[in-house]
Write a protein that holds these residues in place. Structure first.
Motif, PDB file in Angstrom:
ATOM      1  N   UNK A  14     -15.604  12.443  43.522  1.00 16.18           N
ATOM      2  CA  UNK A  14     -15.247  11.369  44.454  1.00 16.18           C
ATOM      3  C   UNK A  14     -14.905  11.909  45.843  1.00 16.18           C
ATOM      4  N   UNK A  15     -14.043  12.947  45.882  1.00 12.17           N
ATOM      5  CA  UNK A  15     -13.497  13.355  47.174  1.00 12.17           C
ATOM      6  C   UNK A  15     -13.728  14.822  47.541  1.00 12.17           C
ATOM      7  N   UNK A  16     -14.290  15.595  46.634  1.00 11.06           N
ATOM      8  CA  UNK A  16     -14.328  17.034  46.840  1.00 11.06           C
ATOM      9  C   UNK A  16     -15.269  17.506  47.945  1.00 11.06           C
ATOM     10  N   UNK A  17     -14.920  18.657  48.537  1.00 14.16           N
ATOM     11  CA  UNK A  17     -15.803  19.303  49.498  1.00 14.16           C
ATOM     12  C   UNK A  17     -16.954  19.951  48.738  1.00 14.16           C
ATOM     13  N   UNK A  18     -18.070  20.115  49.429  1.00 15.11           N
ATOM     14  CA  UNK A  18     -19.236  20.665  48.735  1.00 15.11           C
ATOM     15  C   UNK A  18     -19.150  22.183  48.563  1.00 15.11           C
ATOM     16  N   UNK A  19     -18.553  22.837  49.550  1.00 16.60           N
ATOM     17  CA  UNK A  19     -18.472  24.295  49.408  1.00 16.60           C
ATOM     18  C   UNK A  19     -17.168  24.849  49.973  1.00 16.60           C
ATOM     19  N   UNK A  20     -16.997  26.144  49.806  1.00 16.43           N
ATOM     20  CA  UNK A  20     -15.816  26.872  50.276  1.00 16.43           C
ATOM     21  C   UNK A  20     -14.500  26.251  49.821  1.00 16.43           C
ATOM     22  N   UNK A  21     -14.439  25.924  48.564  1.00 15.49           N
ATOM     23  CA  UNK A  21     -13.196  25.395  48.033  1.00 15.49           C
ATOM     24  C   UNK A  21     -12.241  26.523  47.651  1.00 15.49           C
ATOM     25  N   UNK A  22     -10.984  26.281  47.906  1.00 15.38           N
ATOM     26  CA  UNK A  22      -9.959  27.205  47.438  1.00 15.38           C
ATOM     27  C   UNK A  22      -9.183  26.510  46.331  1.00 15.38           C
ATOM     28  N   UNK A  23      -8.303  27.274  45.695  1.00 17.34           N
ATOM     29  CA  UNK A  23      -7.481  26.667  44.656  1.00 17.34           C
ATOM     30  C   UNK A  23      -6.617  25.565  45.264  1.00 17.34           C
TER      31      UNK A  23
END
Length: 600
Positions: free
Chosen positions: A198-207
């Motif tokens: 629903x809300x997540x970024x596509x890349x470069x996610x951190x914890x």
RNA sequence: GCCCCCGUAGCUCAGUAGGAUAGAGCGUCGGUUUCCUAAACCGCAGGUCGCAGGUUCGAUUCCUGCCGGGGGUACCA
């Protein structure tokens, strides 16, 4: 020279004295055992004031039995004790002194000093090690952070306690196996997946990004029940091996593990086996089958449960009404798997006290299963698995809860502590060579010690001022003392030997230190027996205090009575003591999981 | 409601298989350094060991009840 066990000798002589002074005590049926040397040995205690002696035996209990008053008994026994000991040995190992209703043993300090220091200087860090646990396997599960959640200070306690327990048991010869059981499965991943889609970024996610999603979906789900349904559905898909969902889950895991590993490296935390709940996915069904075959399961309100024959315990849920498994199912499968794989003597779960009921349920199910299957008693898990519980980490009087977003990131804590350590070094010892490394050692030492300075079961308040305090009863204080000891050793340009004049270590300060050193082996055993690293933390504070007092003792003219002086014989005696303290302090810190810097 | 844990100095904690005047640290105040690393050491002040009973020669420690705090108590972990 054969090693004298003062305690045993004193107990033996005291038992003999009783029999000599009160020859008719054996006429009293059933009371003999309280006069034998084992009973006396077990009931020896430490006098309140060390000046009174090294061991004490209270005789109040005998007043009625012997029809004599305690003061008289103590006086007579002490007197006889001294007679006996003078007749049997050449050098007198101790002197019995009656004080009130106690018989105190003032032991020969010179002999104790020699025995203790010789042993420590010979064995070095092996002093206090034992073979007690040889051939015994002990599993220690600790840390076990959850994927997609940050490593908060809530996980600090289990991590530090478990890491320390692993080292303590290894010192005693056990094959201790540290297990990190990652929370990488369960319905929360359904929530994570829904939130991410629903809300997540596509890349470069951190914890931290993942965690934001986690908190958000928990909040939203409170308003909108549909989200919970979606989450359940998503988790079901994950369990069924849906490709897209599984890839997402793998992605969360990769991000999380990178962060955990960074923290473990910073803190020098070791594991022998890193696993996770997902490892048990294909092992649960067989456990459920076993339980079914043993006729222990039933269906209640659509869920598969095991009814426990204990009114205090709610039934253990194996499967929810929607067919999904629960963490109890996984812990059951995990425990049975570990039993098959390791045949352990003990399996410890270093997990917060909030899960006490859960472990009681799991252990109870195992117990019922083994009984139902008629497994021979010596081949049962029952009794070997233990929940090593500990209290909460509170912050500003609130419980830390990852679900409510009330959390402090461990890495922030470490970073702050290290930065402060660096500041202090620049202020106090600006010429130090490896400032970065030392600052890390000290900062991390402060953080670790903050968790070990309190008994396991107590809640601890997370207080920035306390964690970032390097003075008083803290990790850096112990490290500083160690650095001081190393500095002395550096400044003393001669070899440290144990062939010294032990009579020169006769002052109270030196005696206190030697007594502490001599207590170390027993203390390690106590810490292991109680699964309590705090015992070692408290001990090291006492040892360091005793040493620092000695270090800064003043002579009559008001000047410091220096350890290194022109008196060669005296200096060499004192340096043997210094070296012994340094060895034990370093080893004790190691057992806690804290590094001992040579300079700071 | 029931079960578990905790309640010791202003604060944070030791001390508990019963034992001799209950100990530390932090904080307050005062002292110690021509430097063996002052991240230390010494001193002053600070206590009805939550409350009330009981067992005992003796209870902060064991038992019972109560008060206060926390946790747990089937589809979270």
């Amino acid at each position: 020279m054969a090693k004298i066990d003062f305690k045993k000798q004193f107990a033996k002589a005291t038992a003999q004295a009783f029999q000599t002074v009160y020859p008719d005590i054996f006429k009293k049926q059933g009371e003999e055992q309280v006069f034998d040397n084992e009973f006396i040995y077990e009931n020896l205690e430490k006098p309140k004031d060390p000046q009174l002696g090294r061991f004490a035996f209270p005789v109040f209990r005998y007043a009625k039995l012997l029809n004599d008053n305690p003061n008289e008994i103590a006086a007579k026994i002490a007197h006889k004790n001294n007679q006996l000991i003078k007749n049997t040995s050449e050098s007198v190992p101790f002197e019995a002194v009656a004080t009130g209703g106690f018989i105190n043993a003032k032991i020969n300090a010179e002999i104790e000093a020699q025995q203790t220091l010789e042993e420590i200087l010979t064995k070095s860090s092996e002093y206090g090690s034992s073979k007690k646990g040889k051939g015994h396997k002990i599993l220690v599960e600790y840390s076990s952070p959850n994927i997609a959640k940050p490593f908060g200070i809530g996980h600090l306690r289990t991590t530090i306690l478990g890491n320390s327990l692993r080292r303590i048991f290894r010192k005693l010869g056990y094959e201790a196996i540290g297990i990190n059981y990652l929370g990488d499965w369960g319905t929360q991943f359904g929530k994570m997946i829904v939130a991410y889609k629903k809300w997540g970024k596509k890349n470069k996610n951190t914890v931290a990004d993942l965690y934001d999603l986690y908190v958000k979906i928990h909040r939203e789900a409170e308003q909108d029940n549909k989200l919970n349904d979606e989450a359940r559905a998503a988790f079901k898909k994950l369990e069924d091996g849906d490709k897209e969902i599984t890839a997402l889950w793998e992605y969360f895991k990769t991000i999380s593990w990178a962060e955990f590993e960074r923290i473990y490296n910073l803190m020098d935390i070791e594991f022998d086996w890193v696993t996770g709940e997902s490892f048990l996915n294909d092992k649960m069904e067989q456990v459920i089958d076993r339980l079914k075959e043993a006729k222990l399961t039933s269906i209640s309100e659509g869920a598969l449960i095991v009814e426990l024959d204990d009114p205090q315990l709610p039934p253990c849920l194996l499967k929810k009404a929607d067919g999904a498994t629960l963490y109890a199912t996984r812990d059951l499968a995990g425990l049975l798997y570990r039993w098959d794989k390791y045949k352990f003597d003990e399996a410890l779960y270093v997990v917060g006290s909030a899960q006490a009921v859960h472990f009681k349920q799991v252990f109870k199910v195992i117990d019922l299963l083994e009984k139902a299957e008629n497994i021979p008693e010596n081949n049962r898990i029952d009794g070997r698995a233990k929940h090593i519980d500990f209290g909460w980490v509170k912050f500003g009087d609130k419980m830390m809860s990852t679900r409510q977003g009330n959390i402090i990131f461990l890495e922030d804590v470490i970073n702050k502590a290290v930065a402060l350590a660096k500041e202090k070094i620049k202020e106090k010892n600006p010429d130090l060579k490896n400032i970065e490394e030392t600052a890390l050692t000290i900062g991390v030492g402060a953080v670790i010690f903050s968790q070990l300075s309190v008994r396991r079961q107590k809640d601890v308040n997370f207080d920035w001022n306390e964690v970032l305090n390097f003075e008083g009863e803290t990790g850096p204080y112990l490290q500083y003392t160690h650095a001081r000891l190393c500095s002395l050793i550096r400044n003393y340009h001669e070899e440290i030997v144990s062939d010294i004049n032990y009579s020169l270590l006769h002052n109270e300060e030196e005696k206190r230190i030697i007594e502490h050193l001599s207590d170390f082996p027993e203390l390690v055993h106590e810490a292991a027996k109680n699964y309590e690293p705090n015992f070692i933390a408290t001990y090291l504070l006492k040892l360091s205090g005793a040493f620092n007092k000695f270090y800064q003792r003043k002579k009559e003219d008001g000047k410091i009575d220096k350890i290194i002086s022109d008196d060669k014989e005296l200096t060499s005696a004192r340096m043997a003591l210094v070296k012994a303290v340094q060895i034990i302090l370093k080893e004790g810190l190691y057992l806690l999981g804290i590094k001992a810097p040579e300079e700071m």
